[in-house]
Scaffold this active site. Sequence first.
Site, PDB file in Angstrom:
ATOM      1  N   GLU A 146      56.405  70.711  14.569  1.00 54.77           N
ATOM      2  CA  GLU A 146      55.296  69.790  14.852  1.00 54.77           C
ATOM      3  C   GLU A 146      55.283  68.764  13.731  1.00 54.77           C
ATOM      4  O   GLU A 146      54.896  69.075  12.604  1.00 54.77           O
ATOM      5  CB  GLU A 146      53.979  70.572  14.940  1.00 54.77           C
ATOM      6  CG  GLU A 146      52.817  69.730  15.438  1.00 54.77           C
ATOM      7  CD  GLU A 146      51.885  69.334  14.323  1.00 54.77           C
ATOM      8  OE1 GLU A 146      51.930  68.140  13.934  1.00 54.77           O
ATOM      9  OE2 GLU A 146      51.129  70.174  13.833  1.00 54.77           O
TER      10      GLU A 146
ATOM     11  N   CYS B 162      48.309  64.471  11.185  1.00 51.66           N
ATOM     12  CA  CYS B 162      49.477  64.243  12.036  1.00 51.66           C
ATOM     13  C   CYS B 162      49.068  63.581  13.345  1.00 51.66           C
ATOM     14  O   CYS B 162      49.894  62.969  14.023  1.00 51.66           O
ATOM     15  CB  CYS B 162      50.207  65.557  12.297  1.00 51.66           C
ATOM     16  SG  CYS B 162      49.147  66.849  12.985  1.00 51.66           S
TER      17      CYS B 162
END
Length: 681
Positions: free
Chosen positions: A254, A293
């Site tokens: 990720e 993120c």
Amino acid sequence: MQLENYALGRWVKGEGEGQALYNAINGELVATATSKGLDFGEMMNYARKIGGPALRKMTFQERGLMLKKLAFHLMEKKDIFYKVSWATGATKADSWVDIEGGIGNLFSNASLRRQFPDLPYYIDGESVKLSKEGTFIGHHICTPKRGVAIHINAFNFPVWGMLEKIAVNLLAGVPAIVKPATATSFLTEVVVKEIIASQILPEGSLQLICGSANGILDNVTMEDVVTFTGSASTGKMLKAHPKIVEESVPFNLEADSLNAMVLGEDSKPGTAEFGLFIKEAVREMTTKAGQKCTAVRRLLVPANLVEDVQIALGQRLSTVIIGDPNVEGVRMGALANKDQVKEVSEKVQELSKTQEIVFGNLENFEVKGADKNKGAFISPILFLNSDPFKYTDCHNIEAFGPVSTIIPYNNLDEAIELARMGKGSLCCSVVTADDDFARDFVIGAASMHGRILILNSDCAKESTGHGSPLPMLIHGGPGRAGGGEEMGGKRGVLHYMQRTAIQGSPTTLTHITQQYQYGGKQWEDNIHPFRKHFEELKIGETYITAKHTVKEADITNFANVSGDNFYAHMDATSLDGTIFEGRVAHGYFILSKAAGLFVDARKGPVLLNYGLDECRFVKPVYPGMTIGVKFTCKEKISQEKRDEEDIAKGIVRWLVDVYDETGETVAIATILTMVKKLNQE
């Protein structure tokens, strides 16, 4: 303070001085961290041999209750975590997302237990008939991997990043070794100390590395799972590790991505959606000082609204007070450390070569309640890129801080193309009240995004916002975002399990799955199943009911009671060109009559009818046909008591097989009853 590692069932300090960790607000030394001297191979074996077997003995219900208990425990200790979180540069709101958001993942996964059987393993999907007579069938089961989950986490969410991952592997029955980013590991260590002290998790379920984990991947085997959250470059390097490739180890990456937020063409100044866009864009830039993120890096705006958006964003950003989160009025704290300030500043300077800064300054900004030269502070920076198809740095370079770029588009197709130029993103938002625009954008952009939020005034009040991954939905994205998925409710749990196809007779597969498989052996008892408590019922036990011959009066009476006068039931003159030979009984009459045949009316252990899972009417029933029911115990799921006054009980799923005088099934359903337990402890 030197941080401790939790390894092989004890807290140990690493060897040597270690890496110095500093307070992001005032620059003071917080702790040192080192993992030197730890034997990663022994830690992994300890997890496999001690933690794994203990977790695999537990059912999904027991593991879920374990997570629930842990969540309540950590919630009681949250004030401790908030005090430490300040040193990471986080505001109270930032810390809430990290700390209570992380604990919320434990609660969500605890609740997820209700979607799993009362077994240590999971039965996946429906059985598959593999032979003509049905004596040979197939199914799928998912069993916990007999390895360890290795979580290598990012610095921006030292609590959430750990809890959102371990909640899933623990529910699956797999132990974990957590390696937080060293820069903020002092907060992770505090949380893990509370987890271990609670003794809620079986020993070996969780271990912690504060410091470098270089070399840990040398010890992975095919039943381990590795997850990584962080930069794409580091993630790709780890994913290419020879052991990962050689052992075919599942690796979930990720990575940070260039997420976009799109202002719809209808969302003009003065509309609710325009205001929502401005508010959400500024929140995404300043929450966690842009160190997410999922943060919005590209603001896609209709070309004719660029000036309006630039002015509105500038006005709102100018009210953002940067400084010590403990000082009243401060809305944005610091980056995690000075290394991050340097890295973000360098990326801003790179981006400045091809686009214009329209708000913010790397040098000239105010800090409240702190010395900006000692802390890791930075100003929000807003760019304008007037030609995003020519100057493409904004689609390739990410400044991991409070930095975003306004990008104009001329039509829907351009908006889709620009969003896709991020080459794979964790999330995207489109702010519009035009559902046609929303649909066309989503369909066009979805393949390059892991999640898309459609935001408008209808959902704004309850929306969790662009940057909030939710435990019941997948978190991840294609391409640059890593190509992985985590969380996602049941999908995430199965990531830590091995799916295996099994084949055999319905009777044998019934025994393995602990769910009755159609065609398997049935057996009768002289005691009606509704006279039995939860513990006394056995999978496969069947009650064969008396029979009933359907009459035209039944059809007419049911139509009068239900109000269902559909022509196939009531008008024999309208059946030409249909599949029916005459008036046909209502499907719901057949099901209702079946209940009348299998129910024992006297008060007993059955507390209530809990619902209907599935129902099919597979053959017409005409007046003169005779029906009966085979009523089979299909599955049992225990429920916990909510409090001391609650009744101990469980849910029983029953197969209702309604057949006619030829023995053919005319209707089949699964109903659920709530059944009292003998043991009320």
